[in-house]
Design an enzyme around this catalytic site. Structure first.
Site, PDB file in Angstrom:
ATOM      1  N   HIS A 223       0.879  -1.188   0.000  1.00 43.59           N
ATOM      2  CA  HIS A 223       0.000   0.000   0.000  1.00 43.59           C
ATOM      3  C   HIS A 223       0.903   1.222   0.000  1.00 43.59           C
ATOM      4  CE1 HIS A 223       0.957   0.877   4.214  1.00 43.59           C
ATOM      5  NE2 HIS A 223       0.715  -0.393   4.491  1.00 43.59           N
ATOM      6  N   ASP A 345      -1.000 -19.863  12.264  1.00 50.55           N
ATOM      7  CA  ASP A 345       0.214 -20.373  12.886  1.00 50.55           C
ATOM      8  C   ASP A 345       0.253 -20.018  14.373  1.00 50.55           C
ATOM      9  OD1 ASP A 345       3.219 -20.280  13.649  1.00 50.55           O
ATOM     10  OD2 ASP A 345       3.204 -21.281  11.692  1.00 50.55           O
ATOM     11  N   SER A 360       3.302  -5.018   6.825  1.00 50.03           N
ATOM     12  CA  SER A 360       2.814  -4.663   5.489  1.00 50.03           C
ATOM     13  C   SER A 360       3.905  -4.916   4.455  1.00 50.03           C
ATOM     14  CB  SER A 360       2.406  -3.195   5.442  1.00 50.03           C
ATOM     15  OG  SER A 360       1.299  -2.960   6.261  1.00 50.03           O
TER      16      SER A 360
END
Length: 396
Positions: A223, A345, A360
Site C-alpha cells: 500500500h 500459525d 505490510s
C-alpha cells in the site's frame, strides 16, 4: 393430481432458471474482464471450475502490453451457458525473489502537503487567512509567487517575507493545478502567519515484498505511504531506502493494532525510492535483500481460498514462513484489499497476536507461487487482515 405435479414441475423449473440467472449475474459482476497468463491454452479458474472458456478468436498482439498476445473468449457455465466475455493476455512467466525482510524508508514530498488549517490570533481578533483563501486539508502547495516550495521552511520564509502582502500559491488539488491568493496576517507574536500546517517528509519501517535480481528493482508495503492526518498519498519527490532491524514486538489485541518496533541500522542508504503508489512503494536496491531463490508469480485468477503462508520477519533472526488461511478473494479490486487472510500459525499468534503494523509487504505464498502481500490488519480482530495481489503490485 397430474395438474399439481405439472404446476410443481413448472415452479421448480422457474426457480431453477431464476437461480441460474442469479448465478450468471453474480459471476458477471464479480469476475474481471482481463486475465494475464503464461499459457493461454491452459487458462482456467480454479476457484470456479464450473466455468470454462470457449476456443475464442485468433490471438492478436495486445495494445495494452507490448510483450503480450491477447484473445477474446467466452466464459461458459458447464461449457454451454454464456456467462461473460473476457480477454486473455498471454505473457512470459515472471520470477521474483520473495523477501519478507524489513527496510527503512525516508521520503520527501513534492511541495508541501497541507495537513491542517488553524486560526491566527491577531491584535484585531482571530482570523484564518488560509481558510478565507479557500485552501483545504490535503492540498499540495507547489510554489509561492512562482518560486518552487521544496520544504515547509520554504513556505514559512515566503509567508514571513510577505509582510502582509498577498501570496500567489500554486496548488495541486485532486490532480489539477490552481492558483490561490492568501494574505498573511501579523500574529500576536509579531510573526506573519496564514494558518497552514504543512508536512514535507515521512519516514518509517516496512517489509520488502519482492526483489528482481535481473534489474535490482524491489516492491514493498503493498500500500502507499499516506499522511497520517489527511490520509492522502504522500507525493514523492525523492526518497531513500535504509537498512532496518526489528527490535521488539507489541502484540495486537482487539481494537488496538500491534506493531513491529525497529530502527534504522545504518548511516548509509541501500537503495532509492522511485514510486509511492496505492499498491506499494517501489525502487532500486543496491544489494539483494534476500538469498532466497526466485519464485514464479501467481496470476490473480489462480489464487484460491484455503491454506497459504506469509514470509515475514518478527525478530532479528530473519524472515520465516507462517501458516495462514485465505478466507475471501475480491478478483475485481485493483488496489490493496484483494484478499482477507487469517493467521493460523500458533507461533506467530503467540508472538504477535496476528498481523501487526510493520508486516505490510510480507509476501503471501500459495502452492509454491508468489500470490501477493499483506497490507492491513483488521483492527477489531488482529488475527485477520487484508492482502493485495502481486499482479496489482506489478501493474505499470
Amino acid at each position: 393430481m397430474m395438474r399439481k405435479i405439472f404446476r410443481a414441475a413448472v415452479a421448480a423449473t422457474a426457480a431453477a432458471a431464476m437461480l441460474l440467472l442469479g448465478m450468471v449475474a453474480y459471476w458477471d459482476a464479480q469476475l474481471p474482464d482481463d486475465y494475464y497468463v503464461s499459457d493461454a491454452a491452459s487458462f482456467s479458474l480454479p476457484q470456479y471450475p464450473m466455468l470454462q472458456p470457449d476456443g475464442g478468436g485468433e490471438a492478436v498482439p495486445a495494445s495494452r502490453r507490448e510483450t503480450a498476445i491477447s484473445r477474446q473468449a467466452e466464459l461458459k457455465l458447464g461449457g454451454t451457458v454464456p456467462v461473460k466475455t473476457i480477454r486473455i493476455y498471454q505473457t512470459e512467466k515472471r520470477y521474483l525473489v520473495p523477501c519478507g525482510t524489513p527496510f527503512g524508508l525516508k521520503l520527501t514530498t513534492e511541495g508541501v502537503l497541507v495537513v491542517g488549517i488553524s486560526p491566527v490570533e491577531t491584535a484585531s481578533g482571530v482570523v484564518c487567512p488560509a481558510q478565507t483563501a479557500g485552501l483545504q486539508k490535503g492540498d499540495l502547495l507547489l510554489a509561492a509567487d512562482g518560486w518552487a516550495l521544496s520544504s515547509f521552511q520554504d513556505l514559512a520564509q515566503a509567508v514571513a517575507g510577505s509582510e502582509g502582502r498577498a501570496l500567489r500559491l500554486t496548488v495541486r488539488r485532486e490532480g489539477r493545478e490552481l492558483e490561490v491568493a492568501v494574505t498573511p496576517v501579523r500574529s500576536l507574536s509579531g510573526v506573519f502567519q496564514c494558518g497552514i500546517w504543512g508536512r514535507d517528509s515521512s519516514a518509517g519501517i516496512g517489509t520488502v515484498t519482492f526483489y528482481d535480481p535481473s534489474t535490482g528493482q524491489f516492491g514493498g508495503l503493498g500500500h502507499g505511504v499516506c499522511d497520517a492526518d489527511t490520509g492522502s498519498l504522500m507525493p514523492l519527490a525523492e526518497g531513500e531506502v535504509v537498512p532496518a532491524v526489528i527490535l521488539d514486538v507489541i502484540r495486537g489485541t482487539a481494537g488496538t493494532p500491534g506493531e513491529l518496533r525497529g530502527s534504522f541500522s545504518g548511516a548509509f542508504s541501500c537503495g532509492v525510492l522511485e514510486k509511492n503508489t496505492p499498491c506499494g512503494v517501489f525502487g532500486l536496491l543496491y544489494t539483494a535483500p534476500s538469498r532466497a531463490e526466485p519464485m514464479e508469480i501467481c496470476p490473480r485468477q489462480e489464487v484460491v481460498t484455503g491454506p497459504a503462508e506469509i514470509l515475514t520477519t518478527v525478530s532479528g533472526s530473519g524472515p520465516e514462513r507462517y501458516g495462514i488461511e485465505i478466507e475471501r478473494i475480491d478478483y475485481l479490486d485493483n488496489r490493496s484489499r484483494n484478499l482477507v487472510i487469517r493467521v493460523m500459525d500458533s507461533d506467530l499468534l503467540e508472538e504477535t497476536g496476528g498481523i501487526v503494523q510493520g508486516m505490510s509487504g510480507s509476501p503471501i505464498i500459495q502452492d509454491g507461487k508468489l500470490v501477493g502481500a499483506v497490507t492491513h490488519v483488521l483492527v477489531n480482530d488482529p488475527t485477520r487482515g487484508y492482502g493485495i495481489f502481486i499482479e496489482n503490485m506489478l501493474k505499470p
